[in-house]
Design a protein around this motif. Structure first.
Motif, mmCIF file in Angstrom:
data_model
loop_
_atom_site.group_PDB
_atom_site.id
_atom_site.type_symbol
_atom_site.label_atom_id
_atom_site.label_comp_id
_atom_site.label_asym_id
_atom_site.label_seq_id
_atom_site.Cartn_x
_atom_site.Cartn_y
_atom_site.Cartn_z
ATOM 1 N N GLY B 340 143.984 33.098 20.144
ATOM 2 C CA GLY B 340 143.543 33.698 18.885
ATOM 3 C C GLY B 340 144.548 34.702 18.370
ATOM 4 N N ALA B 341 144.030 35.803 17.833
ATOM 5 C CA ALA B 341 144.882 36.802 17.189
ATOM 6 C C ALA B 341 145.109 37.992 18.102
ATOM 7 C CB ALA B 341 144.233 37.240 15.868
ATOM 8 N N TYR B 342 145.237 37.698 19.392
ATOM 9 C CA TYR B 342 145.287 38.787 20.367
ATOM 10 C C TYR B 342 146.613 38.860 21.097
ATOM 11 C CZ TYR B 342 140.335 38.569 19.424
ATOM 12 O OH TYR B 342 139.130 38.566 18.779
ATOM 13 N N HIS B 343 146.866 40.043 21.580
ATOM 14 C CA HIS B 343 148.025 40.239 22.440
ATOM 15 C C HIS B 343 147.613 39.923 23.869
ATOM 16 C CE1 HIS B 343 150.772 42.892 24.927
ATOM 17 N NE2 HIS B 343 151.547 41.968 24.397
ATOM 18 N N VAL B 344 148.046 38.773 24.354
ATOM 19 C CA VAL B 344 147.676 38.313 25.687
ATOM 20 C C VAL B 344 148.976 38.019 26.436
ATOM 21 C CG1 VAL B 344 146.469 36.540 27.011
ATOM 22 C CG2 VAL B 344 145.516 37.341 24.829
ATOM 23 N N PRO B 345 149.275 38.791 27.454
ATOM 24 C CA PRO B 345 150.606 38.675 28.075
ATOM 25 C C PRO B 345 150.821 37.407 28.882
ATOM 26 C CG PRO B 345 149.292 40.389 29.143
ATOM 27 C CD PRO B 345 148.495 39.937 27.967
ATOM 28 N N ASN B 346 149.749 36.818 29.385
ATOM 29 C CA ASN B 346 149.916 35.627 30.223
ATOM 30 C C ASN B 346 149.065 34.497 29.658
ATOM 31 O OD1 ASN B 346 151.381 37.076 32.541
ATOM 32 N ND2 ASN B 346 149.494 38.272 32.284
ATOM 33 N N ALA B 347 149.659 33.349 29.569
ATOM 34 C CA ALA B 347 148.891 32.250 28.990
ATOM 35 C C ALA B 347 149.361 30.933 29.557
ATOM 36 C CB ALA B 347 149.038 32.248 27.470
ATOM 37 N N ARG B 348 148.398 30.056 29.760
ATOM 38 C CA ARG B 348 148.710 28.675 30.093
ATOM 39 C C ARG B 348 147.818 27.824 29.193
ATOM 40 N NH1 ARG B 348 148.533 27.716 36.067
ATOM 41 N NH2 ARG B 348 146.281 27.948 35.856
ATOM 42 N N ALA B 349 148.401 26.870 28.552
ATOM 43 C CA ALA B 349 147.596 25.993 27.698
ATOM 44 C C ALA B 349 148.110 24.578 27.848
ATOM 45 C CB ALA B 349 147.658 26.433 26.242
ATOM 46 N N ARG B 350 147.184 23.657 27.891
ATOM 47 C CA ARG B 350 147.506 22.233 27.949
ATOM 48 C C ARG B 350 146.648 21.549 26.890
ATOM 49 N NH1 ARG B 350 150.703 24.424 30.383
ATOM 50 N NH2 ARG B 350 151.440 24.125 32.528
ATOM 51 N N SER B 351 147.284 20.765 26.077
ATOM 52 C CA SER B 351 146.524 20.038 25.057
ATOM 53 C C SER B 351 146.843 18.564 25.153
ATOM 54 C CB SER B 351 146.854 20.575 23.662
ATOM 55 O OG SER B 351 146.320 21.875 23.499
ATOM 56 N N HIS B 352 145.786 17.784 25.249
ATOM 57 C CA HIS B 352 145.934 16.333 25.343
ATOM 58 C C HIS B 352 145.376 15.700 24.089
ATOM 59 C CE1 HIS B 352 146.415 17.201 29.640
ATOM 60 N NE2 HIS B 352 145.285 17.897 29.552
ATOM 61 N N SER B 353 146.181 14.922 23.430
ATOM 62 C CA SER B 353 145.714 14.203 22.258
ATOM 63 C C SER B 353 145.483 12.761 22.683
ATOM 64 C CB SER B 353 146.766 14.294 21.157
ATOM 65 O OG SER B 353 146.323 13.653 19.989
ATOM 66 N N VAL B 354 144.256 12.283 22.515
ATOM 67 C CA VAL B 354 143.860 11.016 23.139
ATOM 68 C C VAL B 354 143.299 10.043 22.095
ATOM 69 C CG1 VAL B 354 142.430 9.966 24.926
ATOM 70 C CG2 VAL B 354 143.298 12.297 25.235
ATOM 71 N N PHE B 355 143.843 8.840 22.120
ATOM 72 C CA PHE B 355 143.344 7.804 21.209
ATOM 73 C C PHE B 355 141.916 7.402 21.567
ATOM 74 C CE2 PHE B 355 147.963 6.603 20.764
ATOM 75 C CZ PHE B 355 148.059 6.916 19.423
ATOM 76 N N THR B 356 141.108 7.213 20.516
ATOM 77 C CA THR B 356 139.787 6.602 20.675
ATOM 78 C C THR B 356 139.628 5.596 19.534
ATOM 79 O OG1 THR B 356 138.655 8.169 19.238
ATOM 80 C CG2 THR B 356 138.847 8.778 21.582
ATOM 81 N N ASN B 357 138.435 5.084 19.378
ATOM 82 C CA ASN B 357 138.187 4.127 18.303
ATOM 83 C C ASN B 357 137.450 4.764 17.121
ATOM 84 O OD1 ASN B 357 137.893 2.248 21.067
ATOM 85 N ND2 ASN B 357 139.250 1.493 19.456
ATOM 86 N N THR B 358 137.483 6.072 17.054
ATOM 87 C CA THR B 358 136.908 6.748 15.889
ATOM 88 C C THR B 358 137.993 6.819 14.803
ATOM 89 O OG1 THR B 358 137.568 8.940 16.654
ATOM 90 C CG2 THR B 358 135.446 8.112 17.418
ATOM 91 N N PRO B 359 137.614 7.195 13.568
ATOM 92 C CA PRO B 359 138.637 7.325 12.522
ATOM 93 C C PRO B 359 139.763 8.242 12.989
ATOM 94 C CG PRO B 359 136.472 7.438 11.539
ATOM 95 C CD PRO B 359 136.260 7.444 13.034
ATOM 96 N N TYR B 360 140.981 7.900 12.566
ATOM 97 C CA TYR B 360 142.113 8.733 12.955
ATOM 98 C C TYR B 360 141.863 10.185 12.533
ATOM 99 C CZ TYR B 360 143.543 8.250 8.049
ATOM 100 O OH TYR B 360 143.575 8.274 6.681
ATOM 101 N N ALA B 361 142.201 11.110 13.437
ATOM 102 C CA ALA B 361 142.063 12.532 13.112
ATOM 103 C C ALA B 361 143.361 12.990 12.469
ATOM 104 C CB ALA B 361 141.777 13.333 14.364
ATOM 105 N N CYS B 362 143.220 13.844 11.460
ATOM 106 C CA CYS B 362 144.384 14.173 10.648
ATOM 107 C C CYS B 362 144.375 15.655 10.308
ATOM 108 C CB CYS B 362 144.365 13.317 9.378
ATOM 109 S SG CYS B 362 142.997 13.683 8.274
#
Lengths: 774, 774
Positions: B340-362
């Motif tokens: 968010g809008a915070y001062h956070v000295p340590n961070a780990r983030a993983r984001s997975h974008s995964v295909f499904t059969n729903t309408p394409y996300a845009c």
């Protein structure tokens, strides 16, 4: 300078196939069902006071949305290409047949026509003038009571040129040639009649005006005040134009003004189209002239002086006729070219532009120069004849050479000695001028004629300058936007060639957008044979900037440690000179530039040297570059039927550099055809302001059947200021034909005729008079 | 710097009246009778093999001009805003309901529909995935067999961010907050359904494509290869746009691709319009997310670390989802804003974008940031609750301050200490945060919630830069051309204000032309809250150049011996500072410039500092400027009906500088409304790839009845690189509402709900579970 790869090539016109297959859309093709139809009630009498107009019955016609008279106009009731003296709807007086007395907008053509029939106008007739010599007489009825710039009664303006000592020269002369010449009122006869779509834009509160205009920016300047709409909310669009020849500078303004005020009044889109008869009766024409020409020469054939008085039939309004300020226009050109393409040390010229009740005279291919040149070239032939000299020889003796001064005092830096000389030589050689014509048997006589001319590129005194918007696309293709219009002259192909040559791409990779004030900068009007040079230079400027950016990007990012000067672009491939293996497609360099924050859109500009012309004595440098030409024709004249047939025409033109030779030849051929029509058949016959032949049944123009074998020769003496050396060619091409034909007819018949057109009726009359005179 | 006269004023939008009175023309209003109608046969099954297609019966329907399947396409069968993975017509397999299996062009809608009914397709069904967590499991059926960039089976991409020592921070933490959050698939619900007119241009051999697009240049780049047409012959026009919210980046590409290939095939103009149901089923959606969020903090409330795993439902195609190269897009943003809008000295983030059969996300207003911020703001509320601290206080402790580093390592130079702090203070004060809510009686509970956010202006990693064409007219009015579209956000008014302020004219004297690749340079797509800043700066650049030219001309020709720096232009009047009697209308100066060979057309450009973002560890400076905001809401929750009513919403946004405050407030109000819909009611309900609520009867969006009193507060901490200090506001405005409402609901009910939308059904279920859990 790099070797030329594209400029000078015989490129197929980019619009050739689409036009030849009939698939392109002209303005009339854009008509929609939801548009109202606009129609004008034109003056029933060319010169009359309007005592009363009753539109009440017209308003009752079902489907009629509005009937407008002058009191209903939204803004200024006046417009024009030089001065705003032409009313959209006349108020209390008609000045010619083409004055609109009322306008109608209706949901159908039928309703509009019925409404026109029901408008009642009470007129009080005034005498109408066809001949400026009558209209300028003392006691003539004034056509404009309070014209803003008319100098003296019906005389709009008198311009003058004085150089050297004319009286002394005539006193010294061995021989003096003195004649009166007449040239007719001529209709432009463009294929596409005038038409306009005017559509309000609810988003801006403005108006879009679509018409086949020659000058979208000039139109906008003229119309903004008529509609009461700021410039940036008045979008003027010119799609493809079906011919103009100078006429659509004014005529599209006429129809746009009418359609526009209807659209503003109704707040609905309006479609308006003139019938061919309306085009004949209401739109501008070539100035008819009455030229009294005196020429003084030595017995060796050297011209010492000319003394020329020209009376121009201005018709009803100023248009491109001429004023003192701004000076440039048709009237002034009759001074500048009064001595043709010759070095004449002493000159006096007076030109009077006089209002009459004929259609307003306007720009028409060559404006003023064909008329002045016709007179001078007739004079030169008579000089040769009187001295027993060859007509070519007399022209060579007197032709302008490098460093000579024209009668305006301008030093000829253009021709580098031989532009004109080479034209004369090449025409004479190709034509076989030295060989006698084979004798013709029976009533058919043969003759040959010669003429030369010069023509200044552009309209620098009025204003010159040109801007272009160019956008290199990421696939290496290019978009160009100029306000100049593709009017059939092949401009867009020429601009594409200049762009392709300069940037280093193929012609097929260039698109020139259609003229539209909303998307193109002001590149000036499409007139005066200016576009290839002026607009071409702006395109060159833009493309040179883009090329430089691409070379810089390629040097920096793609061919490390290469000097941009060692890189070239050809056919869309960027490569290191001498190392053909180091190359990238231009699309890759453009994409790199895009990603590297290098803008791919530029504005290019070009301005010629400031021109000068003194209203006091006609001295100055009115043009920065001149084209030159020579023309020879062979004619047969049937003395029984009066029919003249041009058998052959050879023409050369010094165009500086032919960007597209096939296009230049086309201009030379088309110009010759139009000149042939002017010489032999074209004339609007007026009778007290009423046109007697406003149809193609009664107004003859040349068809392909009337044309001889045309043999164009391109001569190239580069214009140092032109793009790749080019000068204008569109108008020059039309000048030589008429005097060459007239001189050939004299040669064939031994009869001097100083009036064109040389119709069959005229020939029979002249032969008869000649025989009677014997 | 001159005192601001126009920027900062509450200008009436230039399109307000024309739109409010319904007079402007959108794409559908341009339909003509001579156009064919285009329709698509969409996939009957979201995930299936196509064994056979038989179009023979369809071709026999009278009035049908063509039926196209994939083999009939003129060019590349793939396009997309980032990568060309979406087929125009699928070949052998469907990936979601919106895949076109065949296209029809016919002379009437009826004929086209009948043809669709007669196309026979044999399918072989495959299992369809709605949930990316299922689709990413080992053994799941691959949705794309040979996707060009998919990393691992149905996983399109996994992106990561690492900063500091997360393990150590969690080990040191006094408190750890751990939750799973879910956000739904959301339709953009723009008012104007997708529509396109595709019309061949016989003159160029190219095509004109008119649709309410958000990005004409991006569309052209994507479509040129589909049609096999060079960029400069493919004219992409976006007239007024009836809303987009990011969706029309893709959806107009979809409909343009389909209409375009039909037009190319038939060589006739084609009109194509999606029904609302087709818009629901086939166009792009907001990414649904599944976020596992761990947060470590000290007992004093200082956040030490975040550890976030986000799974994004990519739907069927990449669109603006995310790839490794180029990196910028939704997936990457879920990393950048994971804290968010915070001062956070340590961070780990993983984001997975995964295909499904729903309408394409845009792209969808805020793309990725609302989802990430929702999770973080829920976490922060829980942290406050667990520590017994005030939710505002906990935010003040952790908020980013001047010179702090974000979790990407970017130093916050933007906020000058207090952009965010001032937003928090002002919202708390206006809301009366300190005062306890009056107790609610009976089943209706009351609660209040708070949220803060930040949002980077523009899309610098994808590419940034903006060009503008500006033309000063001879009457002193100005035309601007940019490719950015007026999408309802008020852009054209803002650009007019920037231009008017810079040049010294009135807003009414500026026209911003509609977006059209044939007339506007590339100013980038209309996305990412970039236009006011990026395009505004290009406009400023162009107008500053024009101003300088006018000052120079005025100094040289009109106010002799005056230094240009002593001249000013205000309201279209050029005058010498301190000598008000020395003045000229700008029109006179423009006319003098025109006559003096000074070009009045210019290209303006602006490029932000190069952005950076490492694919290795998510470190870098991904944006040059950040907007900040805070939001407080008061809600009532009826525990019997489950209905949540937002009673009040106070929001502040640091927009740098509000060019037009009324416009900024409009964005804040509109964004809040859209955020409210996301929080409470909007969701595309999928069942094995089939949408169950593809109508406005079954898909709820907020109406004016659902909106609380909205109290926007503008905070201005200037962006030194923005035009007059501006940052983007369009997307930031939508971020705060959902977490504030969710936090308020927790406050009201004492129940933590981590899933939106908070529908009545969800509330009743949660209340029931909560009661059972007791």
């Amino acid at each position: 300078m790099r070797k030329l790869r594209i400029v000078g090539q015989r490129e197929l016109r980019t619009d050739a196939i689409a036009k030849a297959t009939g698939r392109v859309r002209f303005t009339a093709d854009m008509r929609r069902k939801d548009m109202l139809t606009g129609k004008a009630l034109f003056a029933a009498y060319p010169h009359a006071l309007i005592k009363n107009i009753d539109v009440s019955e017209a308003l009752r016609v079902p489907g009629v949305v509005t009937v407008m008279t002058a009191k209903d106009l939204p803004g200024r009731n006046g417009y024009g290409v030089m001065i705003q003296d032409k009313p959209v709807i006349v108020e209390s007086k008609t000045h010619y047949e083409g004055d609109a007395v009322a306008l109608v907008a209706a949901v159908s053509d039928e309703a509009a026509r019925e409404a026109l029939r029901r408008i009642k106008v009470d007129y009080e007739l005034l005498p109408a003038y066809d001949d400026p010599r009558e209209a300028m007489k003392e006691g003539a009825v004034r056509i404009h009571e309070n014209h803003p710039v008319a100098e003296d009664g019906n005389i709009l303006v008198t311009l003058k040129l004085d150089r050297g000592d004319v009286e002394e020269a005539f006193a010294q002369a061995d021989i003096i040639i003195e004649n009166d010449y007449e040239t007719p009122i001529v209709e432009h006869c463009y294929m596409e009649p005038d038409v306009c779509i005017a559509e309000p834009d609810p988003l801006t509160g403005g108006l879009t005006v679509i018409s086949p205009a020659q000058a979208v920016y000039a139109n906008r300047r003229s119309l903004a005040g008529v509609f009461g709409i700021p410039h940036n909310k008045l979008r003027v669009v010119s799609p493809l134009v079906g011919g103009g020849f100078g006429g659509k500078e004014d005529s599209c303004l006429d129809v746009s003004a009418m359609a526009g005020v209807l659209a503003v009044k109704c707040d609905r889109p309006v479609y308006m189209e003139l019938t061919r008869e309306e085009v004949f009766r209401t739109t501008g024409k070539r100035h008819a002239t009455y030229i009294s020409h005196r020429l003084a020469a030595t017995k060796e054939g050297k011209v010492l002086a000319v003394d020329v008085r020209t009376i121009l039939n201005k018709g009803a309004y100023v248009s491109m006729g001429g004023m003192k300020e701004p000076l440039h226009a048709v009237t002034m050109r009759t001074l500048v070219y009064a001595a043709g393409a010759y070095h004449v040390p002493n000159a006096r010229a007076r030109s009077h532009s006089v209002f009459t009740n004929t259609p307003y005279a306007c720009a028409f291919r060559g404006f003023g120069v064909p008329q002045a040149t016709f007179a001078m070239e007739c004079q030169m032939d008579e000089l040769a004849r009187r001295l027993g000299m060859d007509p070519v020889k007399i022209r060579q003796i007197n032709m302008l050479r490098h460093n000579d001064r024209t009668i305006t005092g301008q030093v000829m830096l253009e021709s580098r000695g031989l532009g004109l000389g080479e034209c004369i030589e090449k025409v004479a050689e190709r034509f076989g001028w030295d060989k006698a014509l084979p004798a013709a048997a029976g009533p058919v006589k043969k003759g040959k004629g010669f003429a030369v001319y010069m023509y200044g590129t552009g309209i620098p005194l009025l204003f010159e300058g040109s801007n272009c918007y160019a956008h290199l696309q990421l696939d290496g293709t290019l978009s160009l936007a100029v306000s100049s219009t593709e009017i059939g002259q092949g401009l867009n192909t020429v601009l594409a060639q200049i762009a392709a040559e300069t940037l280093g791409i193929r012609v097929a990779d260039v698109v020139v957008e259609l003229s539209d004030t909303a998307k193109t900068p002001d590149s000036g009007p499409t007139v005066g044979s200016r576009s290839a040079v002026l607009v071409g230079n702006a395109v060159l400027d833009a493309c040179a900037k883009l090329r430089e950016r691409m070379l810089t990007v390629a040097a920096r990012y793609m061919f490390a440690k290469t000097d941009p000067r060692d890189i070239t672009i050809e056919d869309g491939v960027v490569s290191v000179i001498g190392k053909p293996e180091l190359k990238q497609p231009l699309s890759a360099v453009a994409a790199k530039a895009y990603a590297s924050q290098v803008p791919l859109a530029v504005v290019g500009s070009w301005y010629p040297p400031q021109a000068s012309f003194s209203a006091e004595d006609g001295q100055g440098n009115p043009c920065h570059a001149y084209a030159f030409g020579a023309q020879a024709v062979e004619v047969t004249v049937d003395v029984e039927t009066g029919v003249i047939t041009v058998q052959r025409a050879v023409m050369a033109c010094d165009v500086g550099k032919a960007i597209n030779p096939v296009n230049v030849e086309g201009q030379m051929e088309g110009g010759s055809a139009q000149g042939l029509g002017w010489a032999l058949m074209e004339e609007s016959i007026m009778e007290k302001g009423v046109m007697r032949n406003p149809t193609f049944h009664s107004y003859m123009i040349p068809t392909i059947e009337d044309l001889p074998r045309l043999e164009p020769i391109i001569v190239e003496h580069p214009n140092e200021l032109g793009p790749y050396g080019a000068k204008g060619v569109g108008e020059p091409a039309t000048i030589g034909m008429a005097p060459a034909i007239r001189n050939a007819v004299w040669d064939a018949l031994g009869i001097k005729i100083n009036v064109i057109p040389l119709t069959a009726r005229q020939i029979i009359k002249s032969v008869k008079e000649h025989e009677q005179g014997r």
